[in-house]
Scaffold this active site. Structure first.
Site, mmCIF file in Angstrom:
data_model
loop_
_atom_site.group_PDB
_atom_site.id
_atom_site.type_symbol
_atom_site.label_atom_id
_atom_site.label_comp_id
_atom_site.label_asym_id
_atom_site.label_seq_id
_atom_site.Cartn_x
_atom_site.Cartn_y
_atom_site.Cartn_z
ATOM 1 N N GLU A 106 3.747 -1.804 -3.148
ATOM 2 C CA GLU A 106 4.273 -1.682 -4.684
ATOM 3 C C GLU A 106 4.178 -3.234 -5.209
ATOM 4 O O GLU A 106 4.018 -3.378 -6.487
ATOM 5 C CB GLU A 106 5.647 -1.256 -4.774
ATOM 6 C CG GLU A 106 5.520 0.277 -4.884
ATOM 7 C CD GLU A 106 4.799 0.805 -5.866
ATOM 8 O OE1 GLU A 106 4.905 0.563 -7.054
ATOM 9 O OE2 GLU A 106 4.086 1.728 -5.647
ATOM 10 N N HIS A 131 -2.982 -1.592 -6.058
ATOM 11 C CA HIS A 131 -2.925 -1.057 -4.898
ATOM 12 C C HIS A 131 -4.210 -1.034 -4.250
ATOM 13 O O HIS A 131 -4.274 -1.191 -3.012
ATOM 14 C CB HIS A 131 -2.637 0.519 -4.912
ATOM 15 C CG HIS A 131 -1.211 0.770 -5.360
ATOM 16 N ND1 HIS A 131 -0.307 0.384 -4.424
ATOM 17 C CD2 HIS A 131 -0.298 1.383 -6.265
ATOM 18 C CE1 HIS A 131 1.061 0.661 -4.702
ATOM 19 N NE2 HIS A 131 0.969 1.394 -5.893
ATOM 20 N N GLU A 153 -2.715 1.132 -10.303
ATOM 21 C CA GLU A 153 -3.488 1.518 -9.184
ATOM 22 C C GLU A 153 -4.598 0.713 -8.738
ATOM 23 O O GLU A 153 -4.772 0.560 -7.379
ATOM 24 C CB GLU A 153 -4.190 2.752 -9.578
ATOM 25 C CG GLU A 153 -3.131 3.913 -9.979
ATOM 26 C CD GLU A 153 -1.825 4.130 -9.057
ATOM 27 O OE1 GLU A 153 -1.945 3.798 -7.851
ATOM 28 O OE2 GLU A 153 -0.932 4.559 -9.497
#
Length: 497
Positions: free
Chosen positions: A293, A267, A264
């Protein structure tokens, strides 16, 4: 650009930014629902989200927006402005084909579906979720039929998440992964090598949260523009000013939360790297999910699962967990292959893609009408047995494990594998430019890699289509070669193949 034309473009951009702000507000309400909202808040939250969704749809499909797009497409614009118009044209045309009340209904249905899914998963009761899933499948079929009644409905839905790599490309990549990874996994299963497992024990949430925060500190996560929380399913949400990450904890597996946090963080790094002065426009928004991704999988796998990273963080991990793992043992533990693992988000780097392929096949059949929702658990279990040699004992470990179908995100799953493939290609290009990235990671110097990604990926926002961005960043067309070569070399060495 002539003054009148510039004025029209500026007014157009104001409309675009209003739409973006409504979506950002909806995203924040969704984050709140998954992280901190009281359980009883769903009825109001579903109405709030559906209202925001309807408003953004209305703004996107106004006559003024259509007229602006027509005029600006005929104007003499620079490359950046043409990119903005291109992205809004695509969004407008798709949105204009779908009735506003259907958009509102889908938004409300997905908000209402979230607690139903959570309760069904906790109770291991697929039948409790099945009617909700049936409704979501029907709504998305209806949506796809409005967008393009002559197209494969799943292809229409896939294009919501990856509009510029077509479904044929996705299927070819998934087929190549299946052809090369299945034999590799079988070789690993037959290997006599047993990798280290130094973190066997039980570790409470507080201990794991402290470790996760320290690792995020090490990676350079800017807390003034983010936060770490827990959620039933790890995710990132935010903008270039506020990118929040979540994880979840398993008492007996601290590496699960750790790898999720690094994923995460990838991201969030992308989101935070988008141009601040383009906030609210396509130039300040991430390119679609394959690219997003690629950023999370690059940090999770090409950084977080390396020897160099474990040489850096092993002391921190040992301090928090009370263990004495060597860097090599930590590296081995982070790269163990578990073909019998049932859970996608806990899967190793190789078998992960079998989980993606399984979901892709099931949702394609659901949307096509070739699979009845009530038959999903049995088909899921059969495919798990065929692809990974393991059969779930419960639906909570099987078809209820992911949140995506509760969000009606049909077409999303292929981007996980497409992004992993792109991550390897981008990392190889970064190594060509930066030299020994492992040496930089070993020293805790993540700036060169982050700056390279910012320069070659993040700063462009949606300036380029996905294929063009890949070529711009790497000098080559999108290819699975780098990932497959990387996987075979890495795991061949680990398992002495």
């Amino acid at each position: 650009m002539a003054t009148e034309q510039q004025s029209r473009y500026d007014e157009f951009l104001d409309r675009v930014r209003r739409i973006s702000n409504l979506r950002s507000a909806g995203m924040l309400l969704s984050w709140d629902q998954q992280v901190v909202m009281p359980e009883g808040g769903t009825p109001a939250r579903s109405k709030q989200l559906s209202t925001l969704s309807a408003l953004s749809h209305e703004l996107l499909t106004t006559d003024e927006m259509a007229a602006d797009l027509d005029a600006l497409e005929a104007a003499d614009l620079d490359a950046d402005k043409r990119a903005v118009v291109r992205e809004l044209r695509r969004e407008h045309d798709r949105a204009a084909s779908v009735p506003g009340d259907l958009i509102e209904e889908i938004s409300e249905a997905t908000s209402e579906a979230l607690p139903v899914w959570q309760e069904a998963k906790e109770a291991d009761d697929f039948d409790a979720f099945a009617p909700t899933l049936e409704r979501l499948v029907e709504l998305k079929r209806e949506y796809a039929a409005h967008v393009d009644p002559d197209a494969d409905p799943y292809e229409v839905l896939f294009a919501d998440y990856e509009p510029y790599l077509d479904l044929d490309t996705a299927e070819r990549v998934l087929e190549r992964l299946r052809e090369r990874l299945v034999p590799l996994i079988e070789e690993i299963q037959a290997s006599d090598v047993e990798l280290a497992s130094p973190f066997e024990g039980r570790y409470d949430d507080e201990t794991q949260m402290a470790l996760a925060r320290d690792v995020l500190d090490t990676l350079g996560y800017p807390w003034e523009r983010g936060r770490l929380d827990t959620a039933p399913h790890p995710f990132m949400s935010g903008t270039q000013f506020d990118a929040r990450v979540t994880t979840r904890f398993k008492e007996e597996d601290p590496l699960d939360a750790l790898t999720a946090v690094i994923h995460e963080f990838g991201h969030a790094t992308y989101q935070l790297g988008l141009p601040a002065d383009e906030y609210g426009t396509p130039l300040g928004q991430s390119r679609d999910l394959t690219v997003h991704e690629s950023q999370s999988r690059l940090w999770e796998n090409h950084v977080g699962r390396t020897r160099a990273f474990w040489e850096l963080i092993a002391p921190t991990v040992n301090e928090h967990l009370g263990t004495d793992a060597t860097p090599e043992e930590g590296y081995e533990a982070a790269n163990r292959i578990y073909p019998d693992n049932l859970i996608r988000v806990e899967a190793d780097e190789l078998t992960y893609h079998m989980h993606v392929i399984l979901r892709f096949e099931i949702e394609r059949d659901l949307i096509a009408g070739d699979l009845d929702v009530r038959d999903v658990p049995e088909v899921w279990n059969e495919k798990m047995e065929a692809y990974l040699g393991v059969r779930p004992d419960t639906d909570a470990e099987g078809c209820l494990q992911d949140i995506h179908w509760a969000h009606a995100n049909f077409g999303y799953f292929p981007t996980y594998s497409l992004g992993s493939v792109l991550a390897a290609q981008l990392y190889a290009a970064a190594e060509r430019d930066l030299g020994d990235v492992d040496a930089q990671v070993r020293e805790g110097d993540f700036d060169p890699l982050r700056d390279w990604l910012r320069e070659h990926v993040h700063r462009h926002g949606q300036r380029y289509t996905t294929p063009d961005l890949v070529e711009e960043a790497t000098g080559e067309a999108y290819t699975a070669d780098y990932f497959l070569d990387y996987a075979e070399a890495k795991y061949g060495e680990l398992y002495d193949l």
